[in-house]
Design a protein around this motif. Structure first.
Motif, short mmCIF file in Angstrom:
data_model
loop_
_atom_site.label_atom_id
_atom_site.label_comp_id
_atom_site.label_asym_id
_atom_site.label_seq_id
_atom_site.Cartn_x
_atom_site.Cartn_y
_atom_site.Cartn_z
N MET A 50 68.60 7.12 8.75
CA MET A 50 68.83 6.40 10.00
C MET A 50 70.26 6.61 10.46
O MET A 50 71.16 6.81 9.64
N THR A 51 70.45 6.58 11.77
CA THR A 51 71.79 6.71 12.33
C THR A 51 72.09 5.53 13.23
O THR A 51 71.18 4.89 13.78
N ARG A 52 73.38 5.28 13.39
CA ARG A 52 73.84 4.17 14.22
C ARG A 52 74.75 4.73 15.30
O ARG A 52 75.70 5.45 15.02
N ASP A 53 74.45 4.42 16.55
CA ASP A 53 75.29 4.81 17.68
C ASP A 53 76.23 3.64 17.96
O ASP A 53 75.82 2.62 18.53
N THR A 54 77.49 3.77 17.56
CA THR A 54 78.43 2.67 17.70
C THR A 54 78.82 2.41 19.15
O THR A 54 79.16 1.28 19.50
N ILE A 55 78.73 3.40 20.00
CA ILE A 55 79.09 3.22 21.42
C ILE A 55 78.04 2.39 22.13
O ILE A 55 78.36 1.43 22.84
N ASN A 56 76.77 2.75 21.94
CA ASN A 56 75.69 2.03 22.62
C ASN A 56 75.14 0.86 21.80
O ASN A 56 74.33 0.08 22.30
N GLY A 57 75.52 0.78 20.52
CA GLY A 57 75.02 -0.30 19.66
C GLY A 57 73.55 -0.18 19.34
O GLY A 57 72.86 -1.19 19.20
N ASP B 242 67.90 -5.88 3.66
CA ASP B 242 69.35 -5.75 3.75
C ASP B 242 69.71 -4.69 4.79
O ASP B 242 68.93 -3.78 5.07
N ASN B 243 70.92 -4.80 5.33
CA ASN B 243 71.42 -3.82 6.29
C ASN B 243 71.74 -2.53 5.54
O ASN B 243 72.64 -2.51 4.70
N PRO B 244 71.02 -1.44 5.82
CA PRO B 244 71.25 -0.19 5.09
C PRO B 244 72.57 0.48 5.47
O PRO B 244 73.03 1.39 4.77
N PHE B 245 73.20 0.05 6.55
CA PHE B 245 74.45 0.66 7.01
C PHE B 245 75.68 0.01 6.38
O PHE B 245 76.80 0.48 6.57
N VAL B 246 75.49 -1.07 5.66
CA VAL B 246 76.61 -1.78 5.06
C VAL B 246 76.61 -1.56 3.55
O VAL B 246 75.58 -1.73 2.89
N ILE B 247 77.78 -1.20 3.03
CA ILE B 247 77.96 -1.06 1.59
C ILE B 247 78.94 -2.13 1.15
O ILE B 247 80.04 -2.23 1.70
N GLU B 248 78.53 -2.93 0.18
CA GLU B 248 79.41 -3.95 -0.39
C GLU B 248 79.70 -3.55 -1.83
O GLU B 248 78.80 -3.35 -2.63
N VAL B 249 81.00 -3.43 -2.14
CA VAL B 249 81.43 -3.04 -3.48
C VAL B 249 82.46 -4.04 -3.97
O VAL B 249 83.36 -4.43 -3.22
N GLU B 250 82.31 -4.45 -5.23
CA GLU B 250 83.32 -5.31 -5.84
C GLU B 250 84.23 -4.45 -6.69
O GLU B 250 83.76 -3.60 -7.45
N THR B 251 85.53 -4.65 -6.56
CA THR B 251 86.51 -3.87 -7.30
C THR B 251 87.67 -4.77 -7.71
O THR B 251 87.84 -5.85 -7.16
N VAL B 252 88.45 -4.29 -8.65
CA VAL B 252 89.62 -5.03 -9.09
C VAL B 252 90.85 -4.41 -8.42
O VAL B 252 91.08 -3.20 -8.52
N GLY B 253 91.61 -5.24 -7.71
CA GLY B 253 92.81 -4.77 -7.03
C GLY B 253 93.96 -4.55 -7.99
O GLY B 253 93.87 -4.84 -9.18
N GLU B 254 95.09 -4.05 -7.47
CA GLU B 254 96.28 -3.81 -8.29
C GLU B 254 96.81 -5.10 -8.91
O GLU B 254 97.41 -5.08 -9.97
N ASP B 255 96.55 -6.22 -8.25
CA ASP B 255 97.01 -7.51 -8.76
C ASP B 255 96.07 -8.09 -9.82
O ASP B 255 96.31 -9.17 -10.34
#
Length: 178
Positions: A64-71, A120-133
């Motif tokens: 699937m593709t998403r056209d960000t200009i036309n939504g 779920d929204n297939p265009f959204v990726i949610e990743v958990e990571t550990v920051g430098e802090d």
């Protein structure tokens, strides 16, 4: 007569007796191990091979593709295949609180809706990571192109799956193997 030159060494007769006792113990335990194995290998139950199993899973793949200009969203390719097995998870029914806006409909041969479910929204990726802090952070990224892979439960009369966003059909995928 059976003693060796050194009194601390076991005689040949004594060693043979120990071997006999050990082997007798192993042979005595053998029926218990085979019974134990039967419990776990399912040999008491008729096993089904993949070709014998009832086909109850529909595997869906699409690009699937998403056209960000036309939504708007579109589907460039899609495939739905009926496979052997049983889906263990339950499908969520669509509700007013479907946060992603994405749904899929199960349709019959005439195009009538058999059921509608949230996804779920297939265009959204949610990743958990550990920051430098050292603190756990959630990173959310949106893509313009997505590969969709889903498994859904087959229902009687299912002929197609329609993927929708905010009640607008993105694409319809017809079931290949019926």
């Amino acid at each position: 007569m059976f003693k060796n030159k050194c009194h601390n060494e076991p005689t040949h007769h004594c060693r043979m007796s120990v071997r006999f006792v050990v082997w007798a113990g192993v042979l005595a335990l053998l029926p218990f191990t085979s019974c134990h194995r039967k419990i776990y290998d399912g040999s008491g139950i008729s096993q089904q091979t993949p070709t014998d199993m009832k086909k109850e899973i529909v595997f869906i793949s699409a690009v699937m593709t998403r056209d960000t200009i036309n939504g708007t969203y579109s589907m460039t390719e899609g495939k739905a295949e009926l496979l052997p097995g049983r889906l263990k998870t339950t499908e969520s029914a669509v509700s007013e609180e479907t946060k992603s806006g994405f749904t899929y409909e199960k349709r019959n041969q005439r195009g009538d809706v058999l059921s509608e479910h949230g996804m779920d929204n297939p265009f959204v990726i949610e990743v958990e990571t550990v920051g430098e802090d050292g603190i756990l952070k959630r990173v959310v990224t949106q893509r313009d192109k997505a590969s969709l892979f889903m498994r859904v439960r087959h229902v009687e009369g299912l002929a197609a799956i329609a993927i929708k966003h905010n009640h607008q059909v993105i694409g319809v995928i017809h079931l290949e193997d019926q």
